[in-house]
Design an enzyme around this catalytic site. Structure first.
Site, PDB file in Angstrom:
ATOM      1  N   GLY A  27       4.652   3.810   0.287  1.00  0.00           N
ATOM      2  CA  GLY A  27       4.412   4.556  -0.909  1.00  0.00           C
ATOM      3  C   GLY A  27       5.996   5.163  -1.267  1.00  0.00           C
ATOM      4  N   GLY A  28       6.922   4.381  -0.829  1.00  0.00           N
ATOM      5  CA  GLY A  28       8.419   5.148  -0.967  1.00  0.00           C
ATOM      6  C   GLY A  28       8.953   5.008  -2.368  1.00  0.00           C
ATOM      7  N   ASP A  67       5.281  -0.237  -1.847  1.00  0.00           N
ATOM      8  CA  ASP A  67       4.599   0.589  -2.997  1.00  0.00           C
ATOM      9  C   ASP A  67       3.923  -0.344  -4.100  1.00  0.00           C
ATOM     10  OD1 ASP A  67       4.331   2.666  -4.981  1.00  0.00           O
ATOM     11  OD2 ASP A  67       5.838   3.869  -4.248  1.00  0.00           O
ATOM     12  N   ASP A 115      -1.428  -1.739  -2.438  1.00  0.00           N
ATOM     13  CA  ASP A 115      -2.245  -0.692  -3.064  1.00  0.00           C
ATOM     14  C   ASP A 115      -2.762  -0.074  -1.889  1.00  0.00           C
ATOM     15  OD1 ASP A 115      -3.952   1.068  -4.429  1.00  0.00           O
ATOM     16  OD2 ASP A 115      -4.693  -0.414  -5.889  1.00  0.00           O
ATOM     17  N   HIS A 174      -0.188  14.069  -1.037  1.00  0.00           N
ATOM     18  CA  HIS A 174      -0.373  15.325  -1.951  1.00  0.00           C
ATOM     19  C   HIS A 174      -0.678  14.944  -3.327  1.00  0.00           C
ATOM     20  CE1 HIS A 174       3.986  15.838  -4.009  1.00  0.00           C
ATOM     21  NE2 HIS A 174       3.639  14.585  -3.913  1.00  0.00           N
TER      22      HIS A 174
END
Length: 456
Positions: free
Chosen positions: A267-268, A290, A322, A342
């Site tokens: 997810g970078g 990502d 995903d 988050h």
């Protein structure tokens, strides 16, 4: 209930001590051994440095003690009114950013009269002067003489070439500002206020869209949204620098990992942190994963330009993922997730943890870098807690760490998600059969390490 009086002497002592520590640290710099004037627009070598942990804490103590001192000594109605009116500071910053005032003033060290600035940005000069005067009064820009304005040490951060300006633009403009004013409506709604669905946020109410913020930012059939998404991507680099996110580069023992250890930046995005790790630790192999659009951009545009050597040496692999339905590349030594969970409600965060857990080897680790929310309530040391400030400061450093609570507000407004406490992250990880190893207290954006089995 009676309470002891405010300890003003202790707060003053903290202000003096913390300011002295910061001054000594800045003056120890060999290239520029002085604290720059606010009027100085030349960069200082420490402007982009990652402060050592003790210096970070001195900065947090200074901010916390100054704010607590003012809150203690000044009338409550005065303080509350000032806080409530901060919305106009953000609005004025938005004007300065959109009109590119810092860029107009870049080569004008003596400043420009507002009439000339007005001609260059096409804002009526009387209204523009009011905007710039208010910002100058808060140390952003400088009024060199009556109606003549110049850049200063803070306004230079608003140059369009500075990635921080992209994030400031994001906060002061749509979608953030338009969404924030709908937060009360959303929370008071009997259905939306109790929902944790990502598409029932204040953002969705404000923009009347079923899309989550990130799908909105993809900009399908909406060029404005696509431009906002691109601006946000650039801005996050600036926010990461301001947040000392790169503290993880020296705050975690990457140098102790084996030769050829694989670090997966999951997810970078464009891979800013993966790039920094690649540059600093040549013994590491990197993966970047990502969503397809972001991974393709990183592979075809960002890395060939910014870090071609990593591609030539086959030290970086790009592969879309995903996380809501897929697992990342298996058996990496470190699965590094920065500012990923988050964005998600609890049930989706557990899904992501679980999808990572499925492909971990017995020695793999998850390294989660997020804000760790602390309550302003003192708890016993030694448990699941970060470092606590000494009394009479609030144990969570109060105003010294206020940005984490503002970011939590942004998550609520834009994604219907949240920043979390250490206990909450440990609980979510445990639901995915991940076990807490250690919290790495980095002063602001900290990291939590998890293993696939309890450590002996």
């Amino acid at each position: 209930m009676s309470h002891p009086p405010a300890d003003i002497s202790a707060l003053l002592s903290l202000v003096v001590g913390a300011a002295g520590s910061l001054e000594s640290y800045i003056k120890a710099n060999q290239e520029k051994p002085y604290v720059p004037s606010l009027d100085d627009t030349e960069p200082h070598p420490l402007d982009t440095a990652v402060y050592p942990l003790d210096v970070k804490r001195a900065a947090q103590v200074l901010e916390a003690a100054c704010a607590q001192l003012c809150a203690s000594l000044i009338r409550p109605n005065h303080t509350v009114l000032n806080k409530n009116m901060n919305i106009y500071q953000s609005a004025y910053l938005g004007v300065a950013l959109r009109a590119e005032i810092a860029d107009i003033l870049l080569d004008e060290p003596a400043g420009l009269h507002v009439s000339e600035i007005s001609k260059r940005c096409n804002i009526e000069q009387g209204k523009l002067a009011r905007v710039l005067r208010a910002l100058s009064s808060n140390h952003v820009f400088r009024e060199a003489s009556n109606d003549t304005f110049a850049n200063n040490r803070l306004s230079i951060q608003l140059l369009k070439t500075d990635p921080l300006s992209g994030y400031c633009y994001h906060v002061s403009d749509e979608p953030t500002s338009k969404s924030a004013v709908r937060l009360a409506d959303t929370l008071l709604d009997p259905e939306w206020g109790y929902s944790d669905l990502p598409e029932k946020s204040a953002f969705n109410r404000a923009f009347e869209t079923p899309l989550t913020l990130w799908h909105y930012f993809e900009g399908k059939d909406n060029p404005k949204a696509a431009a906002q998404g691109a601006r946000f991507g650039r801005g996050m680099i600036g926010k990461s620098l301001a947040n000392d996110s790169e503290g993880i580069l020296t705050g975690y023992p990457w140098d102790k990992l084996r030769e050829g250890a694989v670090v997966n930046d999951v997810g970078g995005g464009w891979g800013h942190m993966a790039m920094k790790l690649c540059e600093r630790y040549p013994h590491l192999k990197l993966k970047l994963q990502d969503l397809p659009e972001r991974t393709e951009l990183a592979q075809k545009e960002i890395w060939p330009k910014e870090c071609p050597r990593a591609i030539a040496e086959n030290r970086i692999e790009f592969k879309p993922v995903d996380l809501l339905g897929e697992s990342p590349i298996p058996n990496c030594d470190i699965f590094y997730l920065k500012n990923v969970l988050h964005l998600m409600p609890d049930n989706i965060a557990v899904t992501v943890f679980s999808n990572v857990r499925k492909v971990m080897s017995p020695t793999s680790r998850v390294l989660l870098q997020e804000y760790i929310i602390q309550a302003p309530v003192r708890v016993p040391d030694g448990g699941l807690t970060l470092h606590q400030a000494e009394p009479p400061l609030l144990p969570n450093y109060g105003a010294g760490r206020l940005r984490q609570y503002h970011t939590d507000a942004a998550m609520m407004v834009l994604c219907n998600s949240a920043e979390r406490s250490l206990e909450e992250y440990v609980r979510l990880a445990k639901e995915a059969d991940l076990h807490f190893v250690k919290v790495w207290d980095l002063g602001e954006l900290s990291a939590v390490e998890f293993a696939p089995a309890p450590l002996a």
